[in-house]
Motif scaffolding. Structure first.
Motif, PDB file in Angstrom:
ATOM      1  N   PRO A  30      52.304  37.589  32.459  1.00 22.11           N
ATOM      2  CA  PRO A  30      51.695  38.665  32.287  1.00 22.11           C
ATOM      3  C   PRO A  30      50.757  38.202  31.496  1.00 22.11           C
ATOM      4  O   PRO A  30      48.908  39.113  32.173  1.00 22.11           O
ATOM      5  CB  PRO A  30      52.542  39.221  30.788  1.00 22.11           C
ATOM      6  N   ALA A  31      50.314  37.205  31.452  1.00 25.93           N
ATOM      7  CA  ALA A  31      48.985  37.105  31.082  1.00 25.93           C
ATOM      8  C   ALA A  31      47.703  36.736  32.266  1.00 25.93           C
ATOM      9  O   ALA A  31      46.701  37.135  32.505  1.00 25.93           O
ATOM     10  CB  ALA A  31      48.368  35.684  30.593  1.00 25.93           C
ATOM     11  N   ILE A  32      48.367  36.134  33.123  1.00 19.95           N
ATOM     12  CA  ILE A  32      48.253  36.060  35.148  1.00 19.95           C
ATOM     13  C   ILE A  32      47.698  37.579  35.166  1.00 19.95           C
ATOM     14  O   ILE A  32      46.645  37.515  35.785  1.00 19.95           O
ATOM     15  CB  ILE A  32      48.767  35.104  35.771  1.00 19.95           C
ATOM     16  N   GLN A  33      48.513  39.012  35.174  1.00 16.00           N
ATOM     17  CA  GLN A  33      48.801  39.738  35.574  1.00 16.00           C
ATOM     18  C   GLN A  33      47.822  40.692  34.843  1.00 16.00           C
ATOM     19  O   GLN A  33      46.790  41.507  35.222  1.00 16.00           O
ATOM     20  CB  GLN A  33      50.355  40.689  35.374  1.00 16.00           C
ATOM     21  N   GLN A  34      47.161  40.502  33.560  1.00 14.87           N
ATOM     22  CA  GLN A  34      46.106  40.854  33.127  1.00 14.87           C
ATOM     23  C   GLN A  34      45.310  40.390  33.288  1.00 14.87           C
ATOM     24  O   GLN A  34      44.030  41.211  33.729  1.00 14.87           O
ATOM     25  CB  GLN A  34      46.410  40.561  31.042  1.00 14.87           C
ATOM     26  N   LEU A  35      44.825  39.440  32.942  1.00 18.40           N
ATOM     27  CA  LEU A  35      43.573  38.835  34.080  1.00 18.40           C
ATOM     28  C   LEU A  35      43.354  39.601  35.579  1.00 18.40           C
ATOM     29  O   LEU A  35      41.675  39.862  35.627  1.00 18.40           O
ATOM     30  CB  LEU A  35      43.680  37.136  33.979  1.00 18.40           C
ATOM     31  N   ASP A  36      44.346  39.669  36.451  1.00 26.80           N
ATOM     32  CA  ASP A  36      43.762  40.053  37.205  1.00 26.80           C
ATOM     33  C   ASP A  36      43.302  41.632  37.643  1.00 26.80           C
ATOM     34  O   ASP A  36      42.305  42.156  38.000  1.00 26.80           O
ATOM     35  CB  ASP A  36      44.857  40.214  37.756  1.00 26.80           C
ATOM     36  N   LEU A  37      43.897  42.162  36.458  1.00 28.35           N
ATOM     37  CA  LEU A  37      43.426  43.590  36.163  1.00 28.35           C
ATOM     38  C   LEU A  37      42.240  43.160  36.169  1.00 28.35           C
ATOM     39  O   LEU A  37      41.114  44.616  35.950  1.00 28.35           O
ATOM     40  CB  LEU A  37      44.148  43.406  35.358  1.00 28.35           C
ATOM     41  N   HIS A  38      42.220  42.458  34.700  1.00 29.51           N
ATOM     42  CA  HIS A  38      40.210  42.618  34.198  1.00 29.51           C
ATOM     43  C   HIS A  38      39.889  42.564  34.872  1.00 29.51           C
ATOM     44  O   HIS A  38      38.308  43.056  35.341  1.00 29.51           O
ATOM     45  CB  HIS A  38      40.299  41.724  33.099  1.00 29.51           C
ATOM     46  N   VAL A  39      39.516  40.970  36.081  1.00 31.31           N
ATOM     47  CA  VAL A  39      38.748  40.591  37.032  1.00 31.31           C
ATOM     48  C   VAL A  39      38.697  42.268  38.039  1.00 31.31           C
ATOM     49  O   VAL A  39      37.920  42.371  38.692  1.00 31.31           O
ATOM     50  CB  VAL A  39      39.546  39.735  38.615  1.00 31.31           C
ATOM     51  N   HIS A  40      39.630  42.581  38.250  1.00 30.27           N
ATOM     52  CA  HIS A  40      39.397  43.510  38.957  1.00 30.27           C
ATOM     53  C   HIS A  40      38.286  44.836  38.834  1.00 30.27           C
ATOM     54  O   HIS A  40      37.978  45.200  39.116  1.00 30.27           O
ATOM     55  CB  HIS A  40      40.454  44.642  39.704  1.00 30.27           C
ATOM     56  N   SER A  41      39.065  45.193  37.366  1.00 27.86           N
ATOM     57  CA  SER A  41      37.460  46.103  37.031  1.00 27.86           C
ATOM     58  C   SER A  41      36.451  45.357  37.318  1.00 27.86           C
ATOM     59  O   SER A  41      35.497  46.349  36.831  1.00 27.86           O
ATOM     60  CB  SER A  41      38.788  46.531  35.200  1.00 27.86           C
ATOM     61  N   VAL A  42      35.997  44.038  36.172  1.00 28.07           N
ATOM     62  CA  VAL A  42      35.237  43.910  36.638  1.00 28.07           C
ATOM     63  C   VAL A  42      34.131  43.594  38.141  1.00 28.07           C
ATOM     64  O   VAL A  42      33.017  43.979  38.038  1.00 28.07           O
ATOM     65  CB  VAL A  42      34.388  42.250  36.040  1.00 28.07           C
ATOM     66  N   ARG A  43      35.263  43.589  38.892  1.00 32.11           N
ATOM     67  CA  ARG A  43      34.525  43.571  40.124  1.00 32.11           C
ATOM     68  C   ARG A  43      34.089  44.882  40.953  1.00 32.11           C
ATOM     69  O   ARG A  43      32.905  45.324  41.546  1.00 32.11           O
ATOM     70  CB  ARG A  43      35.461  42.958  41.244  1.00 32.11           C
ATOM     71  N   GLU A  44      34.986  46.204  40.216  1.00 36.71           N
ATOM     72  CA  GLU A  44      34.672  47.732  40.429  1.00 36.71           C
ATOM     73  C   GLU A  44      32.879  47.390  39.950  1.00 36.71           C
ATOM     74  O   GLU A  44      32.344  48.519  40.643  1.00 36.71           O
ATOM     75  CB  GLU A  44      35.861  48.241  40.003  1.00 36.71           C
ATOM     76  N   SER A  45      32.675  47.479  38.581  1.00 35.84           N
ATOM     77  CA  SER A  45      31.745  47.551  37.921  1.00 35.84           C
ATOM     78  C   SER A  45      30.417  46.441  38.476  1.00 35.84           C
ATOM     79  O   SER A  45      29.269  47.359  38.386  1.00 35.84           O
ATOM     80  CB  SER A  45      31.746  46.751  36.342  1.00 35.84           C
ATOM     81  N   GLN A  46      30.823  45.767  39.579  1.00 32.38           N
ATOM     82  CA  GLN A  46      29.843  44.970  39.533  1.00 32.38           C
ATOM     83  C   GLN A  46      29.229  45.860  41.032  1.00 32.38           C
ATOM     84  O   GLN A  46      28.217  45.656  41.701  1.00 32.38           O
ATOM     85  CB  GLN A  46      30.717  43.704  40.432  1.00 32.38           C
ATOM     86  N   VAL A  47      30.219  45.750  41.836  1.00 31.13           N
ATOM     87  CA  VAL A  47      30.413  46.999  43.288  1.00 31.13           C
ATOM     88  C   VAL A  47      29.076  48.092  42.536  1.00 31.13           C
ATOM     89  O   VAL A  47      28.121  48.692  43.230  1.00 31.13           O
ATOM     90  CB  VAL A  47      31.440  47.067  43.568  1.00 31.13           C
ATOM     91  N   GLU A  48      29.512  49.159  41.180  1.00 34.28           N
ATOM     92  CA  GLU A  48      29.150  50.091  41.033  1.00 34.28           C
ATOM     93  C   GLU A  48      27.272  49.566  40.721  1.00 34.28           C
ATOM     94  O   GLU A  48      26.178  49.907  40.613  1.00 34.28           O
ATOM     95  CB  GLU A  48      29.405  50.659  40.149  1.00 34.28           C
ATOM     96  N   LEU A  49      27.039  48.438  39.911  1.00 32.58           N
ATOM     97  CA  LEU A  49      25.890  48.194  39.475  1.00 32.58           C
ATOM     98  C   LEU A  49      25.022  47.521  40.734  1.00 32.58           C
ATOM     99  O   LEU A  49      23.761  47.825  40.978  1.00 32.58           O
ATOM    100  CB  LEU A  49      26.213  47.229  38.379  1.00 32.58           C
ATOM    101  N   ARG A  50      25.679  47.113  41.945  1.00 35.06           N
ATOM    102  CA  ARG A  50      25.286  46.817  42.986  1.00 35.06           C
ATOM    103  C   ARG A  50      24.107  47.752  43.601  1.00 35.06           C
ATOM    104  O   ARG A  50      23.042  48.037  44.131  1.00 35.06           O
ATOM    105  CB  ARG A  50      25.859  46.069  43.862  1.00 35.06           C
ATOM    106  N   GLU A  51      25.722  48.880  43.637  1.00 38.57           N
ATOM    107  CA  GLU A  51      25.141  50.486  44.179  1.00 38.57           C
ATOM    108  C   GLU A  51      23.581  51.071  43.394  1.00 38.57           C
ATOM    109  O   GLU A  51      23.161  51.483  44.349  1.00 38.57           O
ATOM    110  CB  GLU A  51      26.081  51.125  44.344  1.00 38.57           C
ATOM    111  N   HIS A  52      24.162  51.171  42.220  1.00 35.97           N
ATOM    112  CA  HIS A  52      22.493  51.178  41.080  1.00 35.97           C
ATOM    113  C   HIS A  52      21.177  50.763  41.495  1.00 35.97           C
ATOM    114  O   HIS A  52      20.458  51.254  41.807  1.00 35.97           O
ATOM    115  CB  HIS A  52      23.014  51.450  39.977  1.00 35.97           C
ATOM    116  N   ILE A  53      21.670  49.482  41.632  1.00 38.30           N
ATOM    117  CA  ILE A  53      19.980  49.097  42.288  1.00 38.30           C
ATOM    118  C   ILE A  53      19.666  48.499  43.466  1.00 38.30           C
ATOM    119  O   ILE A  53      18.956  49.248  43.345  1.00 38.30           O
ATOM    120  CB  ILE A  53      20.019  47.290  41.864  1.00 38.30           C
ATOM    121  N   ASP A  54      20.441  49.340  44.020  1.00 40.06           N
ATOM    122  CA  ASP A  54      19.882  49.550  45.542  1.00 40.06           C
ATOM    123  C   ASP A  54      18.743  51.021  45.230  1.00 40.06           C
ATOM    124  O   ASP A  54      18.383  51.142  46.148  1.00 40.06           O
ATOM    125  CB  ASP A  54      21.361  50.102  46.628  1.00 40.06           C
TER     126      ASP A  54
END
Length: 133
Positions: A30-54
């Motif tokens: 469960p800890a690995i699965q939760q960490l995976d979900l958080h990493v996925h969420s952060v990655r989505e935020s990073q993509v959104e941030l990159r688009e805003h910067i562009d």
């Protein structure tokens, strides 16, 4: 007789280790699965941030081209592009970490299934089965 008892002791110790290992795997999954979900969420935020910067960098360049008063926005555009580069680097690191987490989660699931099969085959779960009297 002594040899038989030693064999039984080895099997029981092995089963005890398997039960402990399965418990640890069940605890980690469960800890690995939760960490995976958080990493996925952060990655989505990073993509959104990159688009805003562009978008912001493009808008600053457009404003700079159409200004009658000379404003030197190039340093700000460069800072934005540098921030974008760092966002991309962090995103790549997160992507690699997420891939490792997925592989780890897969290995945990595989090992859990393997150990459960071994335990069931050895009869450890047979005595706990509600279908048997």
């Amino acid at each position: 007789m002594v040899n038989n008892m030693a064999s039984v002791a080895v099997v029981e110790a092995s089963l005890g280790k398997d039960v402990l290992a399965e418990g640890l795997l069940d605890l980690l999954k469960p800890a690995i699965q939760q960490l995976d979900l958080h990493v996925h969420s952060v990655r989505e935020s990073q993509v959104e941030l990159r688009e805003h910067i562009d978008n912001l960098a493009t808008e600053l360049c457009r404003i700079n081209e159409h200004q009658k008063v000379t404003l030197d926005l190039d340093p700000y555009v460069k800072k934005l592009l540098n921030a974008r580069r760092r966002v991309v680097l962090v995103n790549n690191i997160l992507q690699n970490a997420q891939e490792r987490l997925r592989r780890l989660n897969h290995n945990v699931a595989k090992e859990t299934a393997r150990r459960k099969t071994m335990l069931e085959a050895s009869g450890v779960f047979a005595s706990r089965s509600p279908s048997k009297p």
